[in-house]
Write a protein that holds these residues in place. Structure first.
Motif, PDB file in Angstrom:
ATOM      1  N   LEU A   9      -2.065  -4.394  -2.632  1.00 51.90           N
ATOM      2  CA  LEU A   9      -1.434  -5.151  -3.299  1.00 51.90           C
ATOM      3  C   LEU A   9      -0.190  -4.979  -3.605  1.00 51.90           C
ATOM      4  N   ARG A  10       0.561  -4.078  -3.517  1.00 50.12           N
ATOM      5  CA  ARG A  10       1.728  -3.735  -3.746  1.00 50.12           C
ATOM      6  C   ARG A  10       2.607  -3.883  -2.465  1.00 50.12           C
ATOM      7  N   VAL A  11       2.100  -4.568  -1.479  1.00 47.60           N
ATOM      8  CA  VAL A  11       3.216  -4.772  -0.305  1.00 47.60           C
ATOM      9  C   VAL A  11       4.012  -6.006  -0.532  1.00 47.60           C
ATOM     10  N   SER A  12       5.088  -6.122  -0.163  1.00 50.92           N
ATOM     11  CA  SER A  12       6.219  -7.047  -0.358  1.00 50.92           C
ATOM     12  C   SER A  12       5.773  -8.369   0.119  1.00 50.92           C
ATOM     13  N   ALA A  13       6.089  -9.466  -0.853  1.00 49.89           N
ATOM     14  CA  ALA A  13       5.734 -10.703  -0.320  1.00 49.89           C
ATOM     15  C   ALA A  13       6.847 -10.983   0.766  1.00 49.89           C
ATOM     16  N   THR A  14       6.213 -11.872   1.733  1.00 52.04           N
ATOM     17  CA  THR A  14       7.027 -12.216   2.873  1.00 52.04           C
ATOM     18  C   THR A  14       7.661 -13.549   2.808  1.00 52.04           C
ATOM     19  N   ALA A  15       8.594 -13.997   3.420  1.00 53.30           N
ATOM     20  CA  ALA A  15       9.197 -14.902   3.291  1.00 53.30           C
ATOM     21  C   ALA A  15       8.315 -16.318   3.820  1.00 53.30           C
ATOM     22  N   ASP A  16       7.630 -15.899   4.740  1.00 57.31           N
ATOM     23  CA  ASP A  16       6.745 -17.421   5.274  1.00 57.31           C
ATOM     24  C   ASP A  16       5.441 -17.481   4.781  1.00 57.31           C
ATOM     25  N   ALA A  17       5.072 -16.698   3.660  1.00 54.07           N
ATOM     26  CA  ALA A  17       3.839 -16.842   2.800  1.00 54.07           C
ATOM     27  C   ALA A  17       3.604 -18.258   2.460  1.00 54.07           C
ATOM     28  N   GLN A  18       2.485 -18.831   2.744  1.00 47.89           N
ATOM     29  CA  GLN A  18       2.386 -20.311   2.390  1.00 47.89           C
ATOM     30  C   GLN A  18       1.941 -20.014   0.726  1.00 47.89           C
ATOM     31  N   PRO A  19       2.605 -20.724  -0.007  1.00 51.46           N
ATOM     32  CA  PRO A  19       2.402 -20.969  -1.343  1.00 51.46           C
ATOM     33  C   PRO A  19       1.020 -21.756  -1.876  1.00 51.46           C
ATOM     34  N   SER A  20       0.406 -21.223  -2.763  1.00 48.87           N
ATOM     35  CA  SER A  20      -0.856 -21.486  -3.110  1.00 48.87           C
ATOM     36  C   SER A  20      -0.973 -22.903  -4.270  1.00 48.87           C
ATOM     37  N   SER A  21      -1.404 -23.907  -3.985  1.00 47.73           N
ATOM     38  CA  SER A  21      -1.467 -24.968  -4.788  1.00 47.73           C
ATOM     39  C   SER A  21      -1.788 -24.692  -6.297  1.00 47.73           C
ATOM     40  N   GLN A  22      -3.112 -23.778  -6.166  1.00 50.59           N
ATOM     41  CA  GLN A  22      -3.758 -23.393  -7.357  1.00 50.59           C
ATOM     42  C   GLN A  22      -2.773 -22.827  -8.598  1.00 50.59           C
ATOM     43  N   MET A  23      -3.043 -23.100  -9.858  1.00 48.11           N
ATOM     44  CA  MET A  23      -2.013 -22.315 -10.865  1.00 48.11           C
ATOM     45  C   MET A  23      -3.153 -21.461 -11.787  1.00 48.11           C
ATOM     46  N   VAL A  24      -2.610 -20.606 -12.382  1.00 49.51           N
ATOM     47  CA  VAL A  24      -3.410 -19.766 -13.221  1.00 49.51           C
ATOM     48  C   VAL A  24      -2.431 -19.672 -14.567  1.00 49.51           C
ATOM     49  N   ALA A 192      -2.062 -15.525  -7.415  1.00 45.54           N
ATOM     50  CA  ALA A 192      -1.592 -14.273  -6.642  1.00 45.54           C
ATOM     51  C   ALA A 192      -2.260 -14.525  -5.169  1.00 45.54           C
ATOM     52  N   GLU A 193      -1.144 -14.316  -4.360  1.00 45.80           N
ATOM     53  CA  GLU A 193      -1.453 -14.392  -2.860  1.00 45.80           C
ATOM     54  C   GLU A 193      -1.570 -13.082  -2.739  1.00 45.80           C
ATOM     55  N   PRO A 194      -2.381 -12.716  -1.306  1.00 41.99           N
ATOM     56  CA  PRO A 194      -2.551 -11.499  -0.926  1.00 41.99           C
ATOM     57  C   PRO A 194      -1.739 -10.211  -1.261  1.00 41.99           C
ATOM     58  N   ALA A 195      -0.208 -10.715  -1.044  1.00 40.38           N
ATOM     59  CA  ALA A 195       0.708  -9.623  -1.185  1.00 40.38           C
ATOM     60  C   ALA A 195       1.237  -9.603  -2.412  1.00 40.38           C
ATOM     61  N   ASP A 196       0.915 -10.449  -3.329  1.00 43.01           N
ATOM     62  CA  ASP A 196       1.263 -10.209  -4.723  1.00 43.01           C
ATOM     63  C   ASP A 196       0.573  -9.387  -5.681  1.00 43.01           C
ATOM     64  N   ILE A 197       1.321  -8.935  -6.912  1.00 40.66           N
ATOM     65  CA  ILE A 197       0.679  -8.045  -7.711  1.00 40.66           C
ATOM     66  C   ILE A 197       0.334  -8.844  -8.812  1.00 40.66           C
ATOM     67  N   ALA A 198      -0.955  -8.822  -9.176  1.00 39.21           N
ATOM     68  CA  ALA A 198      -1.667  -9.549 -10.284  1.00 39.21           C
ATOM     69  C   ALA A 198      -1.462  -8.744 -11.570  1.00 39.21           C
TER      70      ALA A 198
END
Length: 198
Positions: A9-24, A192-198
């Motif tokens: 989960l500590r991998v950096s976010a990539t520029a081409d990651a698709q943002p999720s429409s779900q909010m928390v 959180a996306e897979p590369a994000d840190i929750a």
């Protein structure tokens, strides 16, 4: 059958990651109210320092009370409000700042390490400014030059920190494609996306 690979989960976010429409929900009402009330207190105190002693003092007392309240909420509040969730050691903060310079910083759902450090430093600077301001109103320290100098330095240092804070928010909003100002109003962020840190 081979085990599935673990996701770091500590991998950096990539520029081409698709943002999720779900909010928390991230920021609770106390955190959001504190943030905007402290900003208002600072702006009021800054612009009334030479025009309205009463308003200036009231804004300073309000800021001091808000900092005390936030210190308590940082211990007993909701998960993302707690200092244990976002206050990191200096080495982690420095690694995160280095990752920012290389454009590889991870997206955090709560405060990132630099943001967490800024929260602590801003509250310390606000507390110092309020304390020295109050000392200037006491019989023991009224008119004492070093107290006046300390208050002025604290206030001007706080302004510099606020500008860095705004710049950091703007940079993170751009890099991670989310409006952090709106998040501090609504309390909600993209999940959180897979590369994000929750």
């Amino acid at each position: 059958m081979p085990k599935p690979a673990k996701i770091d989960l500590r991998v950096s976010a990539t520029a081409d990651a698709q943002p999720s429409s779900q909010m928390v929900r991230v920021w609770d009402l106390v955190v959001r109210s504190f943030h905007w009330a402290l900003a208002l207190s600072f702006v009021t105190a800054w612009f009334t320092s030479h025009s309205s002693e009463v308003l200036h003092h009231l804004a300073g007392y309000a800021a001091a009370a808000l900092v005390v309240m936030r210190l308590l909420w940082g211990v007993v509040g909701t998960p993302y409000a707690r200092f244990s969730q976002f206050v990191c050691d200096p080495a982690t903060v420095l690694r995160y700042l280095s990752a920012i310079l290389s454009g590889r910083e991870a997206r955090y759902i709560g405060h990132n390490p630099a943001g967490g450090a800024m929260v602590v430093v801003l509250m310390a600077a606000m507390g110092s400014t309020a304390l020295t301001g109050w000392l200037m109103t006491t019989d023991a320290y009224f008119g004492v030059s070093w107290v006046e100098t300390a208050h002025s330095l604290s206030a001007h240092g706080l302004l510099v920190l606020v500008l860095f804070h705004i710049g950091g928010v703007a940079l993170a909003s751009f890099r991670h494609r989310e409006n952090l100002v709106r998040a501090m109003i609504t309390g909600r962020k993209r999940k959180a996306e897979p590369a994000d840190i929750a």
